[in-house]
Scaffold this active site. Structure first.
Site, short mmCIF file in Angstrom:
data_model
loop_
_atom_site.label_atom_id
_atom_site.label_comp_id
_atom_site.label_asym_id
_atom_site.label_seq_id
_atom_site.Cartn_x
_atom_site.Cartn_y
_atom_site.Cartn_z
N CYS A 52 0.73 4.85 2.25
CA CYS A 52 -0.35 4.79 0.79
C CYS A 52 -1.77 5.20 1.30
CB CYS A 52 -0.33 3.40 0.39
SG CYS A 52 1.40 2.82 -0.26
N HIS A 102 -6.59 1.67 -1.88
CA HIS A 102 -5.87 1.59 -1.22
C HIS A 102 -7.28 1.73 -0.24
CE1 HIS A 102 -2.44 -0.40 2.07
NE2 HIS A 102 -3.91 -0.54 2.48
#
Length: 501
Positions: A52, A102
């Site tokens: 991610c 993220h």
């Protein structure tokens, strides 16, 4: 020239193998299918890194992880790296993010003027891997196969709660933009966490796939027949700790497909709001990385095989004819592509980026640049790199034997041709390209230095008074709806769209 509005729709862990030319026929994804029909569809798009945070930093900056230094899910994305949000904002755009990106570190905006939600994952250094302890498994945050064995139905989960809010905030923002209170063009990024594991879905979506042939488990691969990195990933996922049955696999696949339909519904809500508010925008659909779904015995991502590394990528924009492009491309190409479509020059920073605009390719011009990928996070013991060019994919790691796959004749990557004399010339070609691009010994040292520094900082900041970096959405209640410093007549008129109907 009026600059176009830009709507970026991002999902998490959606494999591009299901989007060779728009959504696979068996998927219940009417909104994405409708979008695909008017988009340039890149059938061989790849993530910059199959995890991610590194994937997203690369996507936003147009640079690979070694350049961004976002090696893993706990590496800081530093504030001096321009993102597409910076480029657009500098050129006069208003920029907003609803959902996941993220970001790790105290900067939780990276060029966005506004974040409509917090993130779903932590922003500190707590998920830092440690190359000093190869083979160590950090149970409290490492993936495990509980996502597979626990697949099933639920009407609310941690992730559903998050994505429901992401969609709601995005729809409200689109309606707010329609009011025209800010004359600037806009860029809105909407980023969902689905269909990322755990493979738990609402009943209405789960039932869409009951009995579907696509639930059939992929051909199994024994641990002893896997390549060394795949074995490390299995160990990192604690494969010996949970017995995964064929029924578990079927249910996990069903939950995954169901959550594709769930996120398709949410995207439908956003596109409906765009249409109802009579706004036009360039629309980009992309995922950060893929999902193995049991192929080659693997789950999740963290490798360069097609299931994990390939992503869907579609762009609907004026001047780009809808159609399929099969030339391999990368998510790092999106930042220069967005700037190209918006008429923005990246010349000042192009020497320190890695991507290139997809507009010429979308208009039929040839492209020979290989796709490069990097991985230096959990499950690895030293950085891994890969190159995709033409029919071939090459994987290099100092700890492991080379891998070379002919994806035209071996799309499931079952035969490693690196030791095949008939492929020796091809192998030499890729080895030379990799050697020219990467000094893997130096790369390893950079990752180890970063990890060691972050372990010290994290343990220090967790000792005593802790101040979190997690983004706190600002909701200025005294500036919303009607308050006594406002003129009610002006307020009601300015908040209405359309006016006079």
């Amino acid at each position: 020239m009026t600059k176009p509005n830009i709507l970026i729709l991002m999902v998490d862990q959606l494999t591009g193998t299901l989007f060779a030319d728009g959504p696979a026929a068996f998927l219940h994804a009417p909104n994405l299918r409708k979008l695909a029909a008017k988009s340039v569809r890149f059938g061989n798009a790849y993530t910059a890194s199959p995890l991610c945070a590194p994937a997203r930093a690369a996507f936003m900056s147009g640079a690979l992880p070694r350049r961004t230094r976002v090696y893993d899910n706990a590496a800081e994305f530093v504030s001096d790296i321009p993102t597409y949000a910076h480029h657009l904002r500098r050129a006069g755009y208003q920029t907003a993010l609803s959902g996941k990106m993220h970001f790790v570190g105290p900067d939780q905006l990276h060029g966005f003027e506004q974040r409509l939600t917090t993130d779903i994952y932590p922003a500190d250094f707590g998920w830092t891997p440690d190359y000093r302890k190869p083979g160590e498994r950090i149970d409290w945050w490492y993936h495990n196969l509980g996502s597979v064995t626990g697949a099933g139905v639920a009407e609310i989960t941690n992730q559903l709660e998050y994505d429901d809010d992401v969609a709601h905030q995005a729809v409200q923002k689109i309606y707010d933009l329609s009011r025209g209170l800010d004359a600037r063009p806009w860029s809105l990024t909407v980023s969902f966490t689905h269909p990322h594991d755990p493979f738990v879905a609402r009943r209405k979506y789960w039932d869409l796939y009951e009995g579907a042939p696509e639930l059939t488990p992929p051909a199994p691969l024994a641990y002893e027949d896997m390549d060394p990195h795949s074995q490390r990933l299995m160990d990192a996922c604690d494969w010996r700790g949970m017995a995964v049955t064929d029924d578990h696999i079927r249910r996990a696949r069903q939950g995954y497909f169901a959550n594709i339909s769930y996120v398709d519904d949410k995207i439908g809500e956003i596109l409906a709001a765009l249409e109802a508010s009579r706004q036009e925008a360039i629309i980009v659909f992309v995922s950060d990385h893929g999902e193995m779904l049991g192929r080659k015995g693997l789950w999740f991502k963290m490798n360069f095989f097609e299931g994990a590394a390939r992503v869907p990528l579609m762009i609907a924009a004026a001047g780009l004819d809808a159609g399929l492009v099969e030339t391999p491309v990368s998510t790092i190409d999106l930042t220069p592509t967005l700037c190209d479509l918006a008429g923005i020059s990246m010349e000042e920073v192009m020497p320190w980026t890695d991507g290139e605009s997809l507009v010429p390719l979308a208009k039929g011009q040839p492209r020979s640049t290989p796709v490069a990928m990097e991985y230096a996070a959990e499950g690895s013991i030293t950085p891994m790199v890969a190159l995709r060019q033409g029919a071939w994919k090459y994987i290099r790691c100092l700890a492991d034997p080379d891998q070379l796959f002919d994806l035209t004749n071996d799309p499931d990557e079952e035969v490693n041709l690196a030791a095949d004399p008939r492929a020796a010339e091809i192998l030499t070609h890729f080895q030379a390209m990799a050697a020219a691009r990467w000094d893997l010994q130096a790369y390893d040292g950079e990752v180890r230095q970063s990890q060691a520094r972050r372990w010290v900082v994290y343990e220090a900041l967790r000792n005593g008074n802790y101040y979190p970096w997690d983004y706190q959405p600002l909701r200025a209640a005294s500036e919303r709806y009607m308050r006594n410093h406002m003129d009610l007549n002006i307020l009601e008129e300015s908040k209405r769209f359309p006016r006079g109907e």
